[in-house]
Design a protein around this motif. Structure first.
Motif, PDB file in Angstrom:
ATOM      1  N   PRO A  37       0.814  -1.223   0.000  1.00 45.39           N
ATOM      2  CA  PRO A  37       0.000   0.000   0.000  1.00 45.39           C
ATOM      3  C   PRO A  37       0.845   1.269   0.000  1.00 45.39           C
ATOM      4  CG  PRO A  37      -0.891  -1.588   1.551  1.00 45.39           C
ATOM      5  CD  PRO A  37       0.433  -2.127   1.117  1.00 45.39           C
ATOM      6  N   ASP A  38       1.906   1.275   0.809  1.00 51.88           N
ATOM      7  CA  ASP A  38       2.787   2.437   0.876  1.00 51.88           C
ATOM      8  C   ASP A  38       3.488   2.669  -0.464  1.00 51.88           C
ATOM      9  OD1 ASP A  38       4.446   4.464   2.452  1.00 51.88           O
ATOM     10  OD2 ASP A  38       6.020   3.099   1.751  1.00 51.88           O
ATOM     11  N   ILE A  39       3.974   1.595  -1.080  1.00 46.89           N
ATOM     12  CA  ILE A  39       4.677   1.724  -2.359  1.00 46.89           C
ATOM     13  C   ILE A  39       3.736   2.256  -3.439  1.00 46.89           C
ATOM     14  CG2 ILE A  39       5.821   0.427  -4.206  1.00 46.89           C
ATOM     15  CD1 ILE A  39       6.875  -1.466  -1.975  1.00 46.89           C
ATOM     16  N   ILE A  40       2.514   1.727  -3.475  1.00 49.17           N
ATOM     17  CA  ILE A  40       1.542   2.170  -4.473  1.00 49.17           C
ATOM     18  C   ILE A  40       1.209   3.644  -4.279  1.00 49.17           C
ATOM     19  CG2 ILE A  40      -0.883   1.930  -5.184  1.00 49.17           C
ATOM     20  CD1 ILE A  40      -0.467  -1.131  -4.728  1.00 49.17           C
ATOM     21  N   ALA A  41       0.998   4.070  -3.028  1.00 48.58           N
ATOM     22  CA  ALA A  41       0.709   5.478  -2.755  1.00 48.58           C
ATOM     23  C   ALA A  41       1.872   6.362  -3.185  1.00 48.58           C
ATOM     24  CB  ALA A  41       0.399   5.677  -1.278  1.00 48.58           C
ATOM     25  N   ARG A  42       3.084   5.922  -2.940  1.00 43.37           N
ATOM     26  CA  ARG A  42       4.252   6.721  -3.320  1.00 43.37           C
ATOM     27  C   ARG A  42       4.392   6.830  -4.838  1.00 43.37           C
ATOM     28  NH1 ARG A  42       7.437   8.011   1.033  1.00 43.37           N
ATOM     29  NH2 ARG A  42       6.801   6.926   2.952  1.00 43.37           N
ATOM     30  N   LEU A  43       4.107   5.750  -5.541  1.00 42.06           N
ATOM     31  CA  LEU A  43       4.152   5.806  -7.003  1.00 42.06           C
ATOM     32  C   LEU A  43       3.125   6.802  -7.550  1.00 42.06           C
ATOM     33  CD1 LEU A  43       4.528   2.015  -7.924  1.00 42.06           C
ATOM     34  CD2 LEU A  43       6.228   3.821  -8.296  1.00 42.06           C
ATOM     35  N   VAL A  44       1.893   6.698  -7.037  1.00 48.16           N
ATOM     36  CA  VAL A  44       0.835   7.598  -7.497  1.00 48.16           C
ATOM     37  C   VAL A  44       1.130   9.025  -7.050  1.00 48.16           C
ATOM     38  CG1 VAL A  44      -1.629   8.121  -7.379  1.00 48.16           C
ATOM     39  CG2 VAL A  44      -0.869   5.739  -7.527  1.00 48.16           C
ATOM     40  N   GLY A  45       1.606   9.185  -5.812  1.00 49.94           N
ATOM     41  CA  GLY A  45       1.921  10.516  -5.309  1.00 49.94           C
ATOM     42  C   GLY A  45       2.988  11.212  -6.140  1.00 49.94           C
ATOM     43  N   GLN A  46       4.005  10.456  -6.547  1.00 55.15           N
ATOM     44  CA  GLN A  46       5.051  11.037  -7.393  1.00 55.15           C
ATOM     45  C   GLN A  46       4.473  11.502  -8.727  1.00 55.15           C
ATOM     46  OE1 GLN A  46       8.210   8.312  -8.356  1.00 55.15           O
ATOM     47  NE2 GLN A  46       9.397   9.834  -9.480  1.00 55.15           N
ATOM     48  N   ASP A  92     -17.942   9.874   6.723  1.00 56.31           N
ATOM     49  CA  ASP A  92     -16.980  10.933   6.996  1.00 56.31           C
ATOM     50  C   ASP A  92     -15.847  11.051   5.992  1.00 56.31           C
ATOM     51  OD1 ASP A  92     -18.423  11.574   9.282  1.00 56.31           O
ATOM     52  OD2 ASP A  92     -17.267  10.222  10.559  1.00 56.31           O
ATOM     53  N   ILE A  93     -15.707  10.072   5.087  1.00 61.46           N
ATOM     54  CA  ILE A  93     -14.657  10.125   4.071  1.00 61.46           C
ATOM     55  C   ILE A  93     -15.299  10.138   2.688  1.00 61.46           C
ATOM     56  CG2 ILE A  93     -12.757   8.863   2.980  1.00 61.46           C
ATOM     57  CD1 ILE A  93     -11.906  10.170   5.566  1.00 61.46           C
ATOM     58  N   ALA A  94     -14.911  11.104   1.884  1.00 59.81           N
ATOM     59  CA  ALA A  94     -15.434  11.218   0.521  1.00 59.81           C
ATOM     60  C   ALA A  94     -14.589  10.376  -0.437  1.00 59.81           C
ATOM     61  CB  ALA A  94     -15.416  12.674   0.072  1.00 59.81           C
ATOM     62  N   PRO A  95     -15.199   9.486  -1.224  1.00 62.75           N
ATOM     63  CA  PRO A  95     -14.438   8.746  -2.240  1.00 62.75           C
ATOM     64  C   PRO A  95     -13.933   9.705  -3.319  1.00 62.75           C
ATOM     65  CG  PRO A  95     -16.610   7.769  -1.840  1.00 62.75           C
ATOM     66  CD  PRO A  95     -16.619   9.123  -1.205  1.00 62.75           C
ATOM     67  N   VAL A  96     -12.678   9.554  -3.688  1.00 65.82           N
ATOM     68  CA  VAL A  96     -12.074  10.419  -4.706  1.00 65.82           C
ATOM     69  C   VAL A  96     -11.773   9.631  -5.975  1.00 65.82           C
ATOM     70  CG1 VAL A  96     -10.059  11.835  -5.288  1.00 65.82           C
ATOM     71  CG2 VAL A  96     -11.109  12.021  -3.012  1.00 65.82           C
ATOM     72  N   ALA A  97     -11.055   8.513  -5.842  1.00 61.54           N
ATOM     73  CA  ALA A  97     -10.669   7.738  -7.030  1.00 61.54           C
ATOM     74  C   ALA A  97     -10.271   6.332  -6.618  1.00 61.54           C
ATOM     75  CB  ALA A  97      -9.502   8.406  -7.756  1.00 61.54           C
ATOM     76  N   GLY A  98     -10.566   5.371  -7.484  1.00 65.27           N
ATOM     77  CA  GLY A  98     -10.039   4.030  -7.299  1.00 65.27           C
ATOM     78  C   GLY A  98      -8.585   3.992  -7.710  1.00 65.27           C
ATOM     79  N   LEU A  99      -7.808   3.125  -7.095  1.00 65.26           N
ATOM     80  CA  LEU A  99      -6.407   2.972  -7.469  1.00 65.26           C
ATOM     81  C   LEU A  99      -6.152   1.578  -8.040  1.00 65.26           C
ATOM     82  CD1 LEU A  99      -4.441   4.708  -4.562  1.00 65.26           C
ATOM     83  CD2 LEU A  99      -4.804   5.536  -6.892  1.00 65.26           C
ATOM     84  N   VAL A 100      -6.181   0.564  -7.188  1.00 68.16           N
ATOM     85  CA  VAL A 100      -5.846  -0.778  -7.654  1.00 68.16           C
ATOM     86  C   VAL A 100      -6.691  -1.822  -6.941  1.00 68.16           C
ATOM     87  CG1 VAL A 100      -3.431  -0.225  -8.205  1.00 68.16           C
ATOM     88  CG2 VAL A 100      -4.022  -1.089  -5.919  1.00 68.16           C
ATOM     89  N   ALA A 122       1.706  -3.127 -11.464  1.00 69.14           N
ATOM     90  CA  ALA A 122       1.628  -4.588 -11.529  1.00 69.14           C
ATOM     91  C   ALA A 122       2.818  -5.235 -10.840  1.00 69.14           C
ATOM     92  CB  ALA A 122       1.536  -5.042 -12.984  1.00 69.14           C
ATOM     93  N   ASP A 123       3.959  -4.564 -10.855  1.00 63.70           N
ATOM     94  CA  ASP A 123       5.158  -5.109 -10.221  1.00 63.70           C
ATOM     95  C   ASP A 123       4.984  -5.277  -8.719  1.00 63.70           C
ATOM     96  OD1 ASP A 123       6.478  -5.232 -12.638  1.00 63.70           O
ATOM     97  OD2 ASP A 123       7.516  -3.314 -12.379  1.00 63.70           O
ATOM     98  N   VAL A 124       4.072  -4.506  -8.123  1.00 60.51           N
ATOM     99  CA  VAL A 124       3.817  -4.633  -6.678  1.00 60.51           C
ATOM    100  C   VAL A 124       2.434  -5.225  -6.425  1.00 60.51           C
ATOM    101  CG1 VAL A 124       5.434  -2.902  -5.888  1.00 60.51           C
ATOM    102  CG2 VAL A 124       3.164  -2.184  -6.606  1.00 60.51           C
ATOM    103  N   GLY A 125       1.886  -5.909  -7.425  1.00 66.60           N
ATOM    104  CA  GLY A 125       0.649  -6.654  -7.235  1.00 66.60           C
ATOM    105  C   GLY A 125      -0.617  -5.856  -7.379  1.00 66.60           C
ATOM    106  N   GLY A 126      -0.561  -4.709  -8.037  1.00 71.32           N
ATOM    107  CA  GLY A 126      -1.749  -3.888  -8.188  1.00 71.32           C
ATOM    108  C   GLY A 126      -2.338  -3.960  -9.589  1.00 71.32           C
ATOM    109  N   ILE A 127      -3.623  -4.220  -9.680  1.00 79.81           N
ATOM    110  CA  ILE A 127      -4.336  -4.214 -10.957  1.00 79.81           C
ATOM    111  C   ILE A 127      -5.093  -2.890 -11.028  1.00 79.81           C
ATOM    112  CG2 ILE A 127      -6.099  -5.358 -12.365  1.00 79.81           C
ATOM    113  CD1 ILE A 127      -5.522  -7.894 -10.659  1.00 79.81           C
ATOM    114  N   PRO A 128      -4.801  -2.015 -12.007  1.00 79.07           N
ATOM    115  CA  PRO A 128      -5.428  -0.695 -12.042  1.00 79.07           C
ATOM    116  C   PRO A 128      -6.951  -0.762 -11.933  1.00 79.07           C
ATOM    117  CG  PRO A 128      -3.669  -0.798 -13.645  1.00 79.07           C
ATOM    118  CD  PRO A 128      -3.824  -2.195 -13.099  1.00 79.07           C
ATOM    119  N   MET A 129      -7.502   0.117 -11.102  1.00 80.89           N
ATOM    120  CA  MET A 129      -8.936   0.183 -10.860  1.00 80.89           C
ATOM    121  C   MET A 129      -9.373   1.637 -11.070  1.00 80.89           C
ATOM    122  SD  MET A 129     -11.004  -1.053  -7.411  1.00 80.89           S
ATOM    123  CE  MET A 129     -10.748   0.465  -6.473  1.00 80.89           C
ATOM    124  N   PRO A 130      -9.527   2.070 -12.317  1.00 75.39           N
ATOM    125  CA  PRO A 130      -9.812   3.478 -12.598  1.00 75.39           C
ATOM    126  C   PRO A 130     -11.273   3.852 -12.335  1.00 75.39           C
ATOM    127  CG  PRO A 130      -9.714   2.250 -14.646  1.00 75.39           C
ATOM    128  CD  PRO A 130      -9.365   1.277 -13.557  1.00 75.39           C
TER     129      PRO A 130
END
Length: 325
Positions: free
Chosen positions: A47-56, A117-125, A288-296
């Motif tokens: 989860p941390d790696i995926i967030a960092r990739l998207v954040g960058q 209390d949390i608004a959905p913004v976007a799917g990631l993976v 995909a290298d960290v096990g994430g299938i894009p979920m747009p």
């Protein structure tokens, strides 16, 4: 219902038609300062790696740093609550996922309501799990596992990353749908659980595929099936649990959330930028290298996913009598 695979592909195709993101009116100046993105887990995991990739990627596209802040503890609740209490100005985001809907079902007198209390913004993976056993367990398939477990009730120890963890939930769903009984052994984190599984102190785990991958390749763990609706491209010969247990599916997911009153134009801008990243083949390959299938997913798609997953896992929590640590 969950958005279908066809619908997901359509979303991706539509997003790919727009190489330049149209900025919604009212969000032209956003972000005007660094954005804090709370990841409610320790650094270094998927989860941390995926967030960092998207954040960058967002930092490069939007002209301000997206700073990852790891606030772990209480199965993700500490980080989640910090965002619930934050100002709804788009400058604080939250990595959300399956753990949030599980926590909502497990928690007693929670200090916040995730869906409210949390608004959905976007799917990631999407992520998925694999049923892995220690080689000493005399089973080679899901039918073998069901038969052996029914012959030896509560004699198989099922490891997980903790009470109410996605690993436990996937296993409890299996027990509920097959009428089998295994003894749940919770650990303080998935890494400890996998370590004891490899050592043979426990016999089975519904683990994240990426964390078991090398152990499978080294033949230290035996895979029986993946828990997703479709087979994994990493192991195309490995069946799904659903091929033997009709209707079974257990997959994780990650997305972006924000405090509930975050302005709609800012949510739209963030969603457009995230979808642009997810539909970039090169970026999708990195996920995909960290096990994430894009979920747009759009905010509405993500809201529907949360609603369906909340109902599904609440039934499992009630069946298993899962209590917080």
């Amino acid at each position: 219902m969950l958005p279908s695979r066809r619908h997901m592909m359509k979303l991706a195709a539509n997003a790919a038609l727009f190489p330049v993101v149209a900025t919604p009116v009212g969000a032209q100046s956003y972000p005007s300062k660094p954005v804090r993105w709370v990841v409610p887990f320790p650094p270094g995991g998927a989860p941390d790696i995926i967030a960092r990739l998207v954040g960058q990627r967002l930092s490069e596209r939007m002209g301000q740093p997206f700073v990852i802040e790891n606030r772990s503890g209480a199965s993700g609740n500490i980080g989640t609550e910090s965002v619930v209490r934050a100002s709804p100005d788009g400058n604080t985001l939250l990595l959300i996922g399956t753990f949030n809907v599980l926590n909502a079902a497990v928690m007693i007198n929670p200090p916040f309501d995730f869906a409210r209390d949390i608004a959905p913004v976007a799917g990631l993976v999407r992520t998925y799990y694999v049923v892995v056993v220690h080689p000493s367990l005399p089973v080679a398939s899901i039918p073998d596992l069901i038969a052996y477990t029914k012959q030896n009730p509560r004699k198989i120890n099922m490891a997980s990353g903790g009470n109410g963890s996605p690993h436990q939930a996937a296993g409890e769903l299996f027990k509920m749908m097959t009428g089998t009984d295994m003894t749940h052994i919770p650990y303080r984190g998935a890494a400890q659980a996998v370590g004891d599984l490899v050592a043979g102190h426990v016999q089975i785990m519904f683990d994240n595929l990426t964390s078991s991958l090398q152990h499978i390749r080294d033949r230290k763990l035996r895979p029986l099936a993946v828990t997703s609706f479709t087979r994994s491209p990493l192991f195309p010969d490995l069946p799904t649990v659903g091929e033997f247990v009709s209707g079974y599916e257990a997959s994780g997911w990650l997305g972006v959330g924000a405090p509930k009153e975050t302005p709609h134009p800012i949510v739209e801008r963030l969603n457009a930028e995230v979808l642009l990243a997810l539909t970039d083949p090169a970026f999708a390959s990195r996920l995909a290298d960290v096990g994430g299938i894009p979920m747009p997913f759009s905010p509405d798609d993500l809201a529907r996913l949360i609603e369906v997953e909340t109902r599904k896992w609440a039934k499992v929590v009630a069946f298993a009598g899962i209590k917080p640590d």
